[in-house]
Design a protein around this motif. Structure first.
Motif, short mmCIF file in Angstrom:
data_model
loop_
_atom_site.label_atom_id
_atom_site.label_comp_id
_atom_site.label_asym_id
_atom_site.label_seq_id
_atom_site.Cartn_x
_atom_site.Cartn_y
_atom_site.Cartn_z
N UNK A 10 0.81 -1.21 0.00
CA UNK A 10 0.00 0.00 0.00
C UNK A 10 0.86 1.27 0.00
N UNK A 11 2.01 1.20 0.68
CA UNK A 11 2.86 2.39 0.71
C UNK A 11 3.38 2.73 -0.67
N UNK A 12 3.76 1.70 -1.46
CA UNK A 12 4.24 1.97 -2.82
C UNK A 12 3.13 2.56 -3.66
N UNK A 13 1.91 2.04 -3.47
CA UNK A 13 0.78 2.55 -4.26
C UNK A 13 0.47 4.00 -3.89
N UNK B 58 5.17 -12.42 -0.46
CA UNK B 58 5.89 -12.77 -1.68
C UNK B 58 6.85 -11.66 -2.08
N UNK B 59 6.52 -10.41 -1.70
CA UNK B 59 7.40 -9.31 -2.05
C UNK B 59 8.50 -9.11 -1.02
N UNK B 60 8.16 -9.39 0.25
CA UNK B 60 9.11 -9.08 1.32
C UNK B 60 10.21 -10.14 1.41
N UNK B 61 9.84 -11.44 1.24
CA UNK B 61 10.83 -12.50 1.43
C UNK B 61 11.87 -12.47 0.32
N UNK B 62 13.11 -12.28 0.70
CA UNK B 62 14.19 -12.29 -0.27
C UNK B 62 14.19 -11.12 -1.22
N UNK B 63 13.51 -10.02 -0.85
CA UNK B 63 13.43 -8.88 -1.76
C UNK B 63 14.79 -8.23 -1.96
N UNK B 64 15.62 -8.26 -0.91
CA UNK B 64 16.91 -7.58 -1.02
C UNK B 64 17.79 -8.26 -2.06
N UNK C 206 15.97 -7.50 -5.72
CA UNK C 206 15.94 -6.13 -6.24
C UNK C 206 17.22 -5.37 -5.98
N UNK C 207 17.99 -5.78 -4.97
CA UNK C 207 19.19 -5.03 -4.63
C UNK C 207 18.90 -3.77 -3.87
N UNK C 208 17.66 -3.60 -3.39
CA UNK C 208 17.30 -2.38 -2.66
C UNK C 208 16.97 -2.74 -1.22
N UNK C 209 17.59 -2.05 -0.28
CA UNK C 209 17.32 -2.32 1.13
C UNK C 209 15.94 -1.80 1.51
N UNK C 210 15.53 -0.67 0.88
CA UNK C 210 14.20 -0.12 1.15
C UNK C 210 13.17 -0.89 0.32
N UNK C 211 12.23 -1.56 1.03
CA UNK C 211 11.28 -2.42 0.32
C UNK C 211 10.35 -1.62 -0.58
N UNK C 212 9.98 -0.40 -0.14
CA UNK C 212 9.07 0.41 -0.96
C UNK C 212 9.75 0.79 -2.27
N UNK C 213 11.02 1.19 -2.18
CA UNK C 213 11.77 1.50 -3.40
C UNK C 213 11.88 0.27 -4.28
N UNK C 214 12.09 -0.90 -3.67
CA UNK C 214 12.17 -2.13 -4.45
C UNK C 214 10.91 -2.39 -5.22
N UNK D 234 8.61 -0.12 -6.12
CA UNK D 234 8.31 0.92 -7.10
C UNK D 234 9.23 0.81 -8.31
N UNK D 235 10.53 0.64 -8.08
CA UNK D 235 11.46 0.73 -9.20
C UNK D 235 11.81 -0.62 -9.81
N UNK D 236 11.41 -1.74 -9.16
CA UNK D 236 11.75 -3.02 -9.75
C UNK D 236 10.51 -3.83 -10.12
N UNK D 237 9.69 -4.20 -9.11
CA UNK D 237 8.52 -5.01 -9.40
C UNK D 237 7.52 -4.26 -10.27
N UNK D 238 7.40 -2.95 -10.04
CA UNK D 238 6.41 -2.18 -10.78
C UNK D 238 7.08 -1.05 -11.55
N UNK D 239 8.18 -1.37 -12.23
CA UNK D 239 8.93 -0.34 -12.95
C UNK D 239 8.13 0.32 -14.05
N UNK D 240 7.31 -0.47 -14.77
CA UNK D 240 6.52 0.11 -15.87
C UNK D 240 5.49 1.08 -15.33
#
Lengths: 112, 176
Positions: free
Chosen positions: A70-73, B124-130, B133-141, B143-149
């Motif tokens: 939700x935060x990303x959204x 599914x996003x949190x486990x092994x996200x680092x 994606x290579x990003x420590x910040x999960x929100x950045x991961x 935004x810029x990786x899973x949902x880059x488009x």
């Protein structure tokens, strides 16, 4: 549950302003109040008790993080909200320069 | 936690009500700023630092735009007498508010209580996200990786809005 209800009341406050006000600037403010209440609701849904901010601590990676989805959204929605507000204010200032008023009823009467 | 956020949201409601009913448009804009900046505090309490940073920047820019528009035009609120059309709008407002309350009653049965998010999707996003994606910040991961488009589309919307504002403000317009 109280905080969900208060958040909903905030949304209704903005809706009331959009419906009843006649000044274009106040309508724009009410729209952004509705927008803010939606952001707050999504952020509230993602919270969990005892959660920490979703930034991974490499020394201890398994922690109760709050929900990052939700935060990303909301992050996307905030920026889009800025774009729409800027567009709205540009249209409003054009309307003011043409008609000399912010009152939507007078603008309707001046048409044609 | 819930109590603190409730108090701040109550404050936001008061600010919104004042913004809607203020006599002076400039005070209405400033009271609208109360709502935005209180939202920043809510985001901080809800452990969302990225949102707080973005919101404080966006709110400041919005306030600057609105104050510029108000100072460039009129500060007088349009108050007329409370005639039949005002009654119609007030009645419509009450009706729509009642309908929305009914929706709240329907929806609140399906809402999880505050603070009991199950993380059903987020796991599914949190486990092994680092590692992924290579990003420590999960929100950045996200935004810029899973949902880059999606973020690319957001940037497109921003550019379109800026072009639209420039076009609208530079138009000469017909003489009336």
């Amino acid at each position: 549950m109280t905080v969900y209800r208060l958040c909903f009341i905030l949304f209704l406050t903005g809706l009331y302003g959009v419906i009843t006000r006649r000044n274009l600037i106040k309508i724009a403010i009410s729209l952004s109040v509705m927008e803010f209440s939606c952001f707050l609701f999504l952020a509230l849904i993602g919270y969990r008790d005892g959660g920490v901010a979703p930034i991974v601590d490499m020394a201890d990676p398994v922690k109760p993080y709050v929900d990052p989805l939700p935060q990303a959204m909301v992050l996307t929605a905030i920026v889009i909200g800025l774009a729409t507000t800027a567009m709205l204010m540009a249209v409003i200032i054009r309307i003011y320069r043409k008609y000399g008023t912010f009152d939507i009823r007078e603008i309707k009467n001046l048409r044609g | 936690m819930e109590l603190a956020i409730s108090v701040i949201v109550g404050f936001m409601i008061l600010g919104a009500l004042y913004a809607i009913h203020a006599r002076d448009i400039l005070s209405a804009v400033i009271a609208g700023g109360i709502v935005g900046y209180s939202l920043v505090i809510c985001f901080l309490l809800l452990k969302a630092p990225d949102l707080a940073i973005v919101q404080i920047v966006v709110e400041t820019i919005t306030l600057i735009i609105m104050v510029a528009v108000v100072l460039d035009s009129s500060r007088v609120e349009a108050y007329g007498k409370f005639d039949s059309r005002a009654w119609v709008t007030a009645g419509t407002a009450v009706l729509i508010l009642l309908i929305f309350f009914w929706f709240l009653r329907l929806a609140s049965a399906h809402l999880a209580p505050f603070g009991e998010n199950t993380m059903r999707m987020a796991d599914a996003y949190v486990n092994g996200a680092v590692d992924r994606t290579g990003s420590v910040n999960l929100v950045t991961g996200v935004i810029f990786d899973f949902r880059g488009y999606d973020t690319l589309g957001e940037a497109t919307v921003l550019v379109t809005a800026v072009l639209g504002v420039l076009t609208i403000l530079r138009l000469r317009g017909k003489k009336v």
